[in-house]
Scaffold this motif. Sequence first.
Motif, PDB file in Angstrom:
ATOM      1  N   LYS A 159       0.821  -1.214   0.000  1.00  0.00           N
ATOM      2  CA  LYS A 159       0.000   0.000   0.000  1.00  0.00           C
ATOM      3  C   LYS A 159       0.855   1.264   0.000  1.00  0.00           C
ATOM      4  CE  LYS A 159      -4.331   1.147   2.211  1.00  0.00           C
ATOM      5  NZ  LYS A 159      -5.182   0.948   3.389  1.00  0.00           N
ATOM      6  N   GLN A 160       1.986   1.217   0.689  1.00  0.00           N
ATOM      7  CA  GLN A 160       2.822   2.407   0.855  1.00  0.00           C
ATOM      8  C   GLN A 160       4.257   2.052   0.479  1.00  0.00           C
ATOM      9  OE1 GLN A 160       2.070   4.498   4.407  1.00  0.00           O
ATOM     10  NE2 GLN A 160       3.898   5.759   4.304  1.00  0.00           N
ATOM     11  N   HIS A 161       4.670   2.462  -0.701  1.00  0.00           N
ATOM     12  CA  HIS A 161       5.961   2.045  -1.222  1.00  0.00           C
ATOM     13  C   HIS A 161       7.117   2.922  -0.755  1.00  0.00           C
ATOM     14  CE1 HIS A 161       3.927  -0.755  -3.860  1.00  0.00           C
ATOM     15  NE2 HIS A 161       3.138   0.209  -4.264  1.00  0.00           N
ATOM     16  N   GLN A 162       6.855   4.194  -0.459  1.00  0.00           N
ATOM     17  CA  GLN A 162       7.941   5.133  -0.215  1.00  0.00           C
ATOM     18  C   GLN A 162       8.024   5.576   1.231  1.00  0.00           C
ATOM     19  OE1 GLN A 162       7.290   8.298  -2.986  1.00  0.00           O
ATOM     20  NE2 GLN A 162       8.212   7.183  -4.674  1.00  0.00           N
ATOM     21  N   ASP A 163       9.251   5.874   1.649  1.00  0.00           N
ATOM     22  CA  ASP A 163       9.534   6.524   2.933  1.00  0.00           C
ATOM     23  C   ASP A 163       9.224   5.692   4.173  1.00  0.00           C
ATOM     24  OD1 ASP A 163      10.460   8.837   1.680  1.00  0.00           O
ATOM     25  OD2 ASP A 163       8.448   9.699   1.597  1.00  0.00           O
ATOM     26  N   LEU A 164       8.851   4.425   4.017  1.00  0.00           N
ATOM     27  CA  LEU A 164       8.641   3.622   5.215  1.00  0.00           C
ATOM     28  C   LEU A 164       9.972   3.459   5.946  1.00  0.00           C
ATOM     29  CD1 LEU A 164       6.286   0.720   4.084  1.00  0.00           C
ATOM     30  CD2 LEU A 164       5.813   2.389   5.886  1.00  0.00           C
ATOM     31  N   PRO A 165       9.987   3.662   7.260  1.00  0.00           N
ATOM     32  CA  PRO A 165      11.218   3.404   8.007  1.00  0.00           C
ATOM     33  C   PRO A 165      11.574   1.922   7.940  1.00  0.00           C
ATOM     34  CG  PRO A 165       9.596   4.588   9.344  1.00  0.00           C
ATOM     35  CD  PRO A 165       8.894   4.124   8.115  1.00  0.00           C
ATOM     36  N   ARG A 166      12.848   1.629   8.109  1.00  0.00           N
ATOM     37  CA  ARG A 166      13.260   0.222   8.181  1.00  0.00           C
ATOM     38  C   ARG A 166      12.629  -0.398   9.426  1.00  0.00           C
ATOM     39  NH1 ARG A 166      19.470   1.409   7.758  1.00  0.00           N
ATOM     40  NH2 ARG A 166      18.648   3.436   8.293  1.00  0.00           N
ATOM     41  N   LEU A 167      12.036  -1.564   9.242  1.00  0.00           N
ATOM     42  CA  LEU A 167      11.304  -2.240  10.311  1.00  0.00           C
ATOM     43  C   LEU A 167      12.209  -3.269  10.973  1.00  0.00           C
ATOM     44  CD1 LEU A 167       8.486  -2.524  11.652  1.00  0.00           C
ATOM     45  CD2 LEU A 167       7.997  -4.305   9.954  1.00  0.00           C
ATOM     46  N   ILE A 168      12.435  -3.082  12.267  1.00  0.00           N
ATOM     47  CA  ILE A 168      13.363  -3.923  13.023  1.00  0.00           C
ATOM     48  C   ILE A 168      12.578  -4.784  14.002  1.00  0.00           C
ATOM     49  CG2 ILE A 168      15.403  -3.945  14.504  1.00  0.00           C
ATOM     50  CD1 ILE A 168      15.851  -2.617  11.726  1.00  0.00           C
ATOM     51  N   GLY A 169      12.681  -6.093  13.860  1.00  0.00           N
ATOM     52  CA  GLY A 169      12.013  -7.011  14.768  1.00  0.00           C
ATOM     53  C   GLY A 169      12.783  -7.153  16.067  1.00  0.00           C
ATOM     54  N   LEU A 170      12.061  -7.335  17.156  1.00  0.00           N
ATOM     55  CA  LEU A 170      12.664  -7.408  18.487  1.00  0.00           C
ATOM     56  C   LEU A 170      11.911  -8.440  19.314  1.00  0.00           C
ATOM     57  CD1 LEU A 170      14.303  -6.257  20.934  1.00  0.00           C
ATOM     58  CD2 LEU A 170      12.642  -4.403  21.042  1.00  0.00           C
ATOM     59  N   GLY A 171      12.632  -9.112  20.186  1.00  0.00           N
ATOM     60  CA  GLY A 171      12.008 -10.039  21.120  1.00  0.00           C
ATOM     61  C   GLY A 171      12.324 -11.485  20.823  1.00  0.00           C
ATOM     62  N   GLY A 172      13.215 -12.080  21.623  1.00  0.00           N
ATOM     63  CA  GLY A 172      13.498 -13.504  21.516  1.00  0.00           C
ATOM     64  C   GLY A 172      14.239 -13.935  20.265  1.00  0.00           C
ATOM     65  N   ILE A 173      14.925 -13.018  19.603  1.00  0.00           N
ATOM     66  CA  ILE A 173      15.598 -13.361  18.341  1.00  0.00           C
ATOM     67  C   ILE A 173      17.006 -13.859  18.622  1.00  0.00           C
ATOM     68  CG2 ILE A 173      16.398 -12.476  16.114  1.00  0.00           C
ATOM     69  CD1 ILE A 173      14.133 -10.368  16.329  1.00  0.00           C
ATOM     70  N   ASP A 174      17.341 -15.000  18.004  1.00  0.00           N
ATOM     71  CA  ASP A 174      18.683 -15.569  18.130  1.00  0.00           C
ATOM     72  C   ASP A 174      19.037 -16.286  16.824  1.00  0.00           C
ATOM     73  OD1 ASP A 174      17.280 -17.996  18.185  1.00  0.00           O
ATOM     74  OD2 ASP A 174      17.590 -18.325  20.323  1.00  0.00           O
ATOM     75  N   ALA A 175      20.107 -17.060  16.855  1.00  0.00           N
ATOM     76  CA  ALA A 175      20.572 -17.726  15.627  1.00  0.00           C
ATOM     77  C   ALA A 175      19.564 -18.738  15.094  1.00  0.00           C
ATOM     78  CB  ALA A 175      21.920 -18.401  15.879  1.00  0.00           C
ATOM     79  N   THR A 176      18.688 -19.259  15.948  1.00  0.00           N
ATOM     80  CA  THR A 176      17.745 -20.294  15.507  1.00  0.00           C
ATOM     81  C   THR A 176      16.539 -19.733  14.759  1.00  0.00           C
ATOM     82  OG1 THR A 176      16.419 -20.294  17.533  1.00  0.00           O
ATOM     83  CG2 THR A 176      18.384 -21.717  17.499  1.00  0.00           C
ATOM     84  N   ASN A 177      16.245 -18.441  14.936  1.00  0.00           N
ATOM     85  CA  ASN A 177      15.017 -17.915  14.324  1.00  0.00           C
ATOM     86  C   ASN A 177      15.210 -16.609  13.551  1.00  0.00           C
ATOM     87  OD1 ASN A 177      15.201 -15.958  16.360  1.00  0.00           O
ATOM     88  ND2 ASN A 177      13.721 -16.996  17.676  1.00  0.00           N
ATOM     89  N   VAL A 178      16.433 -16.070  13.519  1.00  0.00           N
ATOM     90  CA  VAL A 178      16.642 -14.774  12.862  1.00  0.00           C
ATOM     91  C   VAL A 178      16.286 -14.827  11.372  1.00  0.00           C
ATOM     92  CG1 VAL A 178      19.113 -15.136  12.365  1.00  0.00           C
ATOM     93  CG2 VAL A 178      18.220 -12.804  12.669  1.00  0.00           C
ATOM     94  N   SER A 179      16.507 -15.973  10.729  1.00  0.00           N
ATOM     95  CA  SER A 179      16.167 -16.075   9.305  1.00  0.00           C
ATOM     96  C   SER A 179      14.651 -15.969   9.095  1.00  0.00           C
ATOM     97  CB  SER A 179      16.697 -17.376   8.706  1.00  0.00           C
ATOM     98  OG  SER A 179      16.127 -18.492   9.359  1.00  0.00           O
ATOM     99  N   GLN A 180      13.846 -16.420  10.063  1.00  0.00           N
ATOM    100  CA  GLN A 180      12.390 -16.284   9.969  1.00  0.00           C
ATOM    101  C   GLN A 180      11.974 -14.812  10.004  1.00  0.00           C
ATOM    102  OE1 GLN A 180      10.181 -18.838  12.757  1.00  0.00           O
ATOM    103  NE2 GLN A 180      12.083 -19.966  13.083  1.00  0.00           N
ATOM    104  N   VAL A 181      12.730 -14.011  10.750  1.00  0.00           N
ATOM    105  CA  VAL A 181      12.435 -12.576  10.844  1.00  0.00           C
ATOM    106  C   VAL A 181      12.626 -11.931   9.472  1.00  0.00           C
ATOM    107  CG1 VAL A 181      13.084 -10.408  11.972  1.00  0.00           C
ATOM    108  CG2 VAL A 181      13.144 -12.555  13.266  1.00  0.00           C
ATOM    109  N   ARG A 182      13.709 -12.298   8.821  1.00  0.00           N
ATOM    110  CA  ARG A 182      13.965 -11.760   7.478  1.00  0.00           C
ATOM    111  C   ARG A 182      12.891 -12.235   6.494  1.00  0.00           C
ATOM    112  NH1 ARG A 182      19.829 -11.828   4.419  1.00  0.00           N
ATOM    113  NH2 ARG A 182      19.305 -10.194   2.927  1.00  0.00           N
ATOM    114  N   GLN A 183      12.551 -13.509   6.569  1.00  0.00           N
ATOM    115  CA  GLN A 183      11.542 -14.058   5.657  1.00  0.00           C
ATOM    116  C   GLN A 183      10.167 -13.419   5.871  1.00  0.00           C
ATOM    117  OE1 GLN A 183      11.830 -18.235   6.508  1.00  0.00           O
ATOM    118  NE2 GLN A 183      13.859 -18.422   5.573  1.00  0.00           N
ATOM    119  N   ALA A 184       9.922 -12.937   7.088  1.00  0.00           N
ATOM    120  CA  ALA A 184       8.631 -12.306   7.395  1.00  0.00           C
ATOM    121  C   ALA A 184       8.552 -10.876   6.862  1.00  0.00           C
ATOM    122  CB  ALA A 184       8.391 -12.313   8.898  1.00  0.00           C
ATOM    123  N   GLY A 185       9.648 -10.374   6.282  1.00  0.00           N
ATOM    124  CA  GLY A 185       9.623  -9.054   5.668  1.00  0.00           C
ATOM    125  C   GLY A 185      10.223  -7.940   6.495  1.00  0.00           C
ATOM    126  N   PHE A 186      10.814  -8.287   7.627  1.00  0.00           N
ATOM    127  CA  PHE A 186      11.473  -7.269   8.454  1.00  0.00           C
ATOM    128  C   PHE A 186      12.813  -6.887   7.825  1.00  0.00           C
ATOM    129  CE2 PHE A 186       8.276  -8.831  11.227  1.00  0.00           C
ATOM    130  CZ  PHE A 186       8.033  -7.846  12.168  1.00  0.00           C
TER     131      PHE A 186
END
Length: 199
Positions: free
Chosen positions: A144-171
């Motif tokens: 819906k909004q292509h321009q000027d969106l800030p970079r979205l940073i995921g937080l909470g319980g992220i480590d080596a086992t799940n960080v790739s899921q954060v990227r795949q989710a679009g963060f």
Amino acid sequence: MAFQLIGIVDENRPYPSKKTLLALLANGLNYIYHRSATPVGLPTDSLYGQNQILLAAPAPDMVPPPYRWHLKEADRLRLSAQEDLKTHLPFSTSIHNLADWPALAGRVELVFYSPLFPSISKTGYAPTVPLDELARQVQAIRAKQHQDLPRLIGLGGIDATNVSQVRQAGFDGAALMGALWQNHDPVTALQQIKASISA
């Protein structure tokens, strides 16, 4: 743009040495976030690393340049109608509802959203929205909004086992706290997280 990694200093643990902080920055951590405007141990004897350090404060004059101003969500909501926020934009802020993300377009560089997974550092702090649903929301907002969106940073319980899921989710990045500071060697922990992203 490359996937960002931000380290959040855990005030409940022994404060990391300046050597450790600078080693993390040298090994691929993009920013270090302190939840205070006056933390101890900041690099002050040279400009190296200072512009990669986010300091949380309720007002911009509490954060000396070249440090970056992080405005906590509660402070942002309180200040939103005041002149300070119109003339001095923070570098980053936090949200707990993805619907608030588009309203920050053009106003900040980074937006921290939490929690994604059960917290490593904070007992009982867990997500209320599943990651697959968050991924759908992220995709819909980006469509819906292509321009000027800030970079979205995921937080909470992220480590080596799940960080790739954060990227795949679009963060656009991940913030790390327990994954770094509850490890005897935070630099090695960071390298393992980076390896998981690349795998």
